[in-house]
Design a protein around this motif. Structure first.
Motif, PDB file in Angstrom:
ATOM      1  N   MET A  17       0.835  -1.207   0.000  1.00 41.59           N
ATOM      2  CA  MET A  17       0.000   0.000   0.000  1.00 41.59           C
ATOM      3  C   MET A  17       0.863   1.248   0.000  1.00 41.59           C
ATOM      4  O   MET A  17       0.579   2.212  -0.713  1.00 41.59           O
ATOM      5  CB  MET A  17      -0.926   0.005   1.213  1.00 41.59           C
ATOM      6  N   SER A  18       1.909   1.235   0.777  1.00 45.37           N
ATOM      7  CA  SER A  18       2.813   2.371   0.852  1.00 45.37           C
ATOM      8  C   SER A  18       3.590   2.547  -0.454  1.00 45.37           C
ATOM      9  O   SER A  18       3.676   3.650  -0.994  1.00 45.37           O
ATOM     10  CB  SER A  18       3.772   2.171   2.026  1.00 45.37           C
ATOM     11  N   ASP A  19       4.122   1.447  -0.975  1.00 45.81           N
ATOM     12  CA  ASP A  19       4.945   1.505  -2.185  1.00 45.81           C
ATOM     13  C   ASP A  19       4.162   1.961  -3.412  1.00 45.81           C
ATOM     14  O   ASP A  19       4.729   2.574  -4.316  1.00 45.81           O
ATOM     15  CB  ASP A  19       5.566   0.131  -2.482  1.00 45.81           C
ATOM     16  N   PHE A  20       2.869   1.660  -3.467  1.00 45.65           N
ATOM     17  CA  PHE A  20       2.079   1.955  -4.659  1.00 45.65           C
ATOM     18  C   PHE A  20       0.980   2.985  -4.409  1.00 45.65           C
ATOM     19  O   PHE A  20       0.021   3.069  -5.168  1.00 45.65           O
ATOM     20  CB  PHE A  20       1.493   0.655  -5.233  1.00 45.65           C
TER      21      PHE A  20
ATOM     22  N   LEU B   6     -18.422  -2.900  13.629  1.00 44.39           N
ATOM     23  CA  LEU B   6     -17.763  -1.595  13.510  1.00 44.39           C
ATOM     24  C   LEU B   6     -16.684  -1.433  14.576  1.00 44.39           C
ATOM     25  O   LEU B   6     -15.588  -0.926  14.295  1.00 44.39           O
ATOM     26  CB  LEU B   6     -18.786  -0.462  13.605  1.00 44.39           C
ATOM     27  N   ALA B   7     -16.962  -1.874  15.802  1.00 46.28           N
ATOM     28  CA  ALA B   7     -15.975  -1.779  16.878  1.00 46.28           C
ATOM     29  C   ALA B   7     -14.749  -2.637  16.561  1.00 46.28           C
ATOM     30  O   ALA B   7     -13.612  -2.224  16.813  1.00 46.28           O
ATOM     31  CB  ALA B   7     -16.596  -2.212  18.205  1.00 46.28           C
ATOM     32  N   ALA B   8     -14.958  -3.822  15.988  1.00 44.15           N
ATOM     33  CA  ALA B   8     -13.839  -4.685  15.611  1.00 44.15           C
ATOM     34  C   ALA B   8     -13.019  -4.029  14.499  1.00 44.15           C
ATOM     35  O   ALA B   8     -11.788  -4.068  14.511  1.00 44.15           O
ATOM     36  CB  ALA B   8     -14.345  -6.055  15.174  1.00 44.15           C
ATOM     37  N   ALA B   9     -13.691  -3.404  13.552  1.00 42.01           N
ATOM     38  CA  ALA B   9     -12.985  -2.708  12.475  1.00 42.01           C
ATOM     39  C   ALA B   9     -12.179  -1.539  13.024  1.00 42.01           C
ATOM     40  O   ALA B   9     -11.083  -1.253  12.537  1.00 42.01           O
ATOM     41  CB  ALA B   9     -13.972  -2.230  11.417  1.00 42.01           C
ATOM     42  N   GLU B  10     -12.695  -0.877  14.044  1.00 43.14           N
ATOM     43  CA  GLU B  10     -11.953   0.215  14.677  1.00 43.14           C
ATOM     44  C   GLU B  10     -10.676  -0.308  15.330  1.00 43.14           C
ATOM     45  O   GLU B  10      -9.637   0.359  15.300  1.00 43.14           O
ATOM     46  CB  GLU B  10     -12.823   0.933  15.702  1.00 43.14           C
ATOM     47  N   MET B  11     -10.729  -1.513  15.906  1.00 41.56           N
ATOM     48  CA  MET B  11      -9.512  -2.110  16.477  1.00 41.56           C
ATOM     49  C   MET B  11      -8.499  -2.395  15.373  1.00 41.56           C
ATOM     50  O   MET B  11      -7.302  -2.207  15.556  1.00 41.56           O
ATOM     51  CB  MET B  11      -9.839  -3.392  17.256  1.00 41.56           C
ATOM     52  N   LEU B  12      -8.967  -2.829  14.217  1.00 40.56           N
ATOM     53  CA  LEU B  12      -8.081  -3.059  13.076  1.00 40.56           C
ATOM     54  C   LEU B  12      -7.422  -1.745  12.654  1.00 40.56           C
ATOM     55  O   LEU B  12      -6.236  -1.710  12.349  1.00 40.56           O
ATOM     56  CB  LEU B  12      -8.880  -3.655  11.906  1.00 40.56           C
ATOM     57  N   ALA B  13      -8.172  -0.677  12.683  1.00 38.46           N
ATOM     58  CA  ALA B  13      -7.647   0.628  12.291  1.00 38.46           C
ATOM     59  C   ALA B  13      -6.505   1.078  13.199  1.00 38.46           C
ATOM     60  O   ALA B  13      -5.632   1.846  12.774  1.00 38.46           O
ATOM     61  CB  ALA B  13      -8.764   1.665  12.295  1.00 38.46           C
ATOM     62  N   LEU B  14      -6.474   0.584  14.426  1.00 37.12           N
ATOM     63  CA  LEU B  14      -5.393   0.943  15.349  1.00 37.12           C
ATOM     64  C   LEU B  14      -4.044   0.365  14.920  1.00 37.12           C
ATOM     65  O   LEU B  14      -3.011   0.742  15.456  1.00 37.12           O
ATOM     66  CB  LEU B  14      -5.728   0.463  16.770  1.00 37.12           C
ATOM     67  N   HIS B  15      -4.045  -0.528  13.960  1.00 39.94           N
ATOM     68  CA  HIS B  15      -2.811  -1.155  13.477  1.00 39.94           C
ATOM     69  C   HIS B  15      -2.217  -0.398  12.295  1.00 39.94           C
ATOM     70  O   HIS B  15      -1.502  -0.984  11.479  1.00 39.94           O
ATOM     71  CB  HIS B  15      -3.066  -2.622  13.115  1.00 39.94           C
ATOM     72  N   ASP B  16      -2.519   0.879  12.197  1.00 36.10           N
ATOM     73  CA  ASP B  16      -1.950   1.758  11.161  1.00 36.10           C
ATOM     74  C   ASP B  16      -2.184   1.233   9.751  1.00 36.10           C
ATOM     75  O   ASP B  16      -1.269   1.200   8.927  1.00 36.10           O
ATOM     76  CB  ASP B  16      -0.454   1.985  11.406  1.00 36.10           C
ATOM     77  N   ILE B  17      -3.402   0.837   9.467  1.00 36.74           N
ATOM     78  CA  ILE B  17      -3.764   0.430   8.113  1.00 36.74           C
ATOM     79  C   ILE B  17      -3.819   1.712   7.277  1.00 36.74           C
ATOM     80  O   ILE B  17      -4.610   2.608   7.566  1.00 36.74           O
ATOM     81  CB  ILE B  17      -5.134  -0.299   8.095  1.00 36.74           C
ATOM     82  N   PRO B  18      -2.979   1.816   6.235  1.00 42.42           N
ATOM     83  CA  PRO B  18      -2.855   3.090   5.495  1.00 42.42           C
ATOM     84  C   PRO B  18      -3.904   3.284   4.401  1.00 42.42           C
ATOM     85  O   PRO B  18      -3.594   3.762   3.312  1.00 42.42           O
ATOM     86  CB  PRO B  18      -1.450   2.983   4.906  1.00 42.42           C
ATOM     87  N   CYS B  19      -5.148   2.891   4.683  1.00 42.68           N
ATOM     88  CA  CYS B  19      -6.211   3.072   3.696  1.00 42.68           C
ATOM     89  C   CYS B  19      -7.549   3.050   4.427  1.00 42.68           C
ATOM     90  O   CYS B  19      -7.617   2.662   5.591  1.00 42.68           O
ATOM     91  CB  CYS B  19      -6.156   1.964   2.643  1.00 42.68           C
ATOM     92  N   PRO B  20      -8.604   3.424   3.726  1.00 39.21           N
ATOM     93  CA  PRO B  20      -9.928   3.346   4.352  1.00 39.21           C
ATOM     94  C   PRO B  20     -10.293   1.891   4.665  1.00 39.21           C
ATOM     95  O   PRO B  20      -9.937   0.974   3.926  1.00 39.21           O
ATOM     96  CB  PRO B  20     -10.866   3.911   3.287  1.00 39.21           C
ATOM     97  N   ILE B  21     -11.008   1.714   5.766  1.00 42.34           N
ATOM     98  CA  ILE B  21     -11.519   0.394   6.135  1.00 42.34           C
ATOM     99  C   ILE B  21     -13.035   0.461   6.009  1.00 42.34           C
ATOM    100  O   ILE B  21     -13.695   1.224   6.716  1.00 42.34           O
ATOM    101  CB  ILE B  21     -11.107   0.000   7.562  1.00 42.34           C
ATOM    102  N   LEU B  22     -13.563  -0.312   5.081  1.00 42.38           N
ATOM    103  CA  LEU B  22     -15.003  -0.399   4.891  1.00 42.38           C
ATOM    104  C   LEU B  22     -15.491  -1.611   5.678  1.00 42.38           C
ATOM    105  O   LEU B  22     -14.725  -2.540   5.938  1.00 42.38           O
ATOM    106  CB  LEU B  22     -15.336  -0.560   3.408  1.00 42.38           C
TER     107      LEU B  22
ATOM    108  N   ASP C 131      -5.491   3.192  -5.436  1.00 47.58           N
ATOM    109  CA  ASP C 131      -6.237   3.451  -4.215  1.00 47.58           C
ATOM    110  C   ASP C 131      -6.520   2.097  -3.572  1.00 47.58           C
ATOM    111  O   ASP C 131      -6.915   1.151  -4.253  1.00 47.58           O
ATOM    112  CB  ASP C 131      -7.558   4.159  -4.514  1.00 47.58           C
ATOM    113  N   PHE C 132      -6.316   2.001  -2.278  1.00 45.45           N
ATOM    114  CA  PHE C 132      -6.515   0.753  -1.566  1.00 45.45           C
ATOM    115  C   PHE C 132      -7.652   0.907  -0.568  1.00 45.45           C
ATOM    116  O   PHE C 132      -7.847   1.976  -0.006  1.00 45.45           O
ATOM    117  CB  PHE C 132      -5.240   0.370  -0.795  1.00 45.45           C
ATOM    118  N   VAL C 133      -8.387  -0.165  -0.354  1.00 46.70           N
ATOM    119  CA  VAL C 133      -9.381  -0.243   0.715  1.00 46.70           C
ATOM    120  C   VAL C 133      -9.313  -1.636   1.316  1.00 46.70           C
ATOM    121  O   VAL C 133      -8.927  -2.596   0.653  1.00 46.70           O
ATOM    122  CB  VAL C 133     -10.829   0.052   0.252  1.00 46.70           C
ATOM    123  N   VAL C 134      -9.679  -1.719   2.569  1.00 45.98           N
ATOM    124  CA  VAL C 134      -9.876  -2.994   3.248  1.00 45.98           C
ATOM    125  C   VAL C 134     -11.368  -3.098   3.510  1.00 45.98           C
ATOM    126  O   VAL C 134     -11.978  -2.137   3.976  1.00 45.98           O
ATOM    127  CB  VAL C 134      -9.096  -3.049   4.587  1.00 45.98           C
TER     128      VAL C 134
END
Length: 117
Positions: A6-9, A49-65, A14-17
């Motif tokens: 994600m960082s390299d490209f 949604l709460a579980a996805a918010e925990m995933l977001a804490l891992h510095d995912i460099p894109c939107p999480i849907l 555009d990336f999403v999870v």
């Protein structure tokens, strides 16, 4: 590895999870010693949604849907437990195999390198 891709490209794609049903909920099919977070099977959209918010804490460099509770995205893309896709101008140009055995981020890297080269 995916975060590095994600960082390299970032200038090329555009990336999403899309967060779907938890693959290894602690109150379901959990893998001993594998879990770093206590995520139970989602019984409501708020829990997902709460579980996805925990995933977001891992510095995912894109939107999480977040998938709906009827798992519409997971069913449409056969994405449980995980799967990689590349969509270009509304057309699927790369469809990885289902994870975990078919999860090969290096194939995405190779495709993006050829595309951007």
């Amino acid at each position: 590895m995916v975060k590095q891709i994600m960082s390299d490209f970032a200038a090329v794609a555009d990336f999403v999870v899309v967060y779907v049903a938890e693959a290894h909920p602690t109150d379901g099919w959990a893998i001993s010693g594998h879990l770093s977070m206590d995520i139970k099977q989602h019984r409501s959209l708020e829990e997902r949604l709460a579980a996805a918010e925990m995933l977001a804490l891992h510095d995912i460099p894109c939107p999480i849907l977040v998938d709906t509770m009827d798992n519409a995205a997971a069913r449409a893309y056969a994405a449980i437990p995980d799967r990689l896709y590349i969509v270009l101008d509304g057309v699927c140009v790369y469809k990885g195999e289902q994870g975990p055995n078919g999860y090969h981020p290096e194939e995405v890297r190779d495709w993006l390198q050829k595309f951007s080269g």
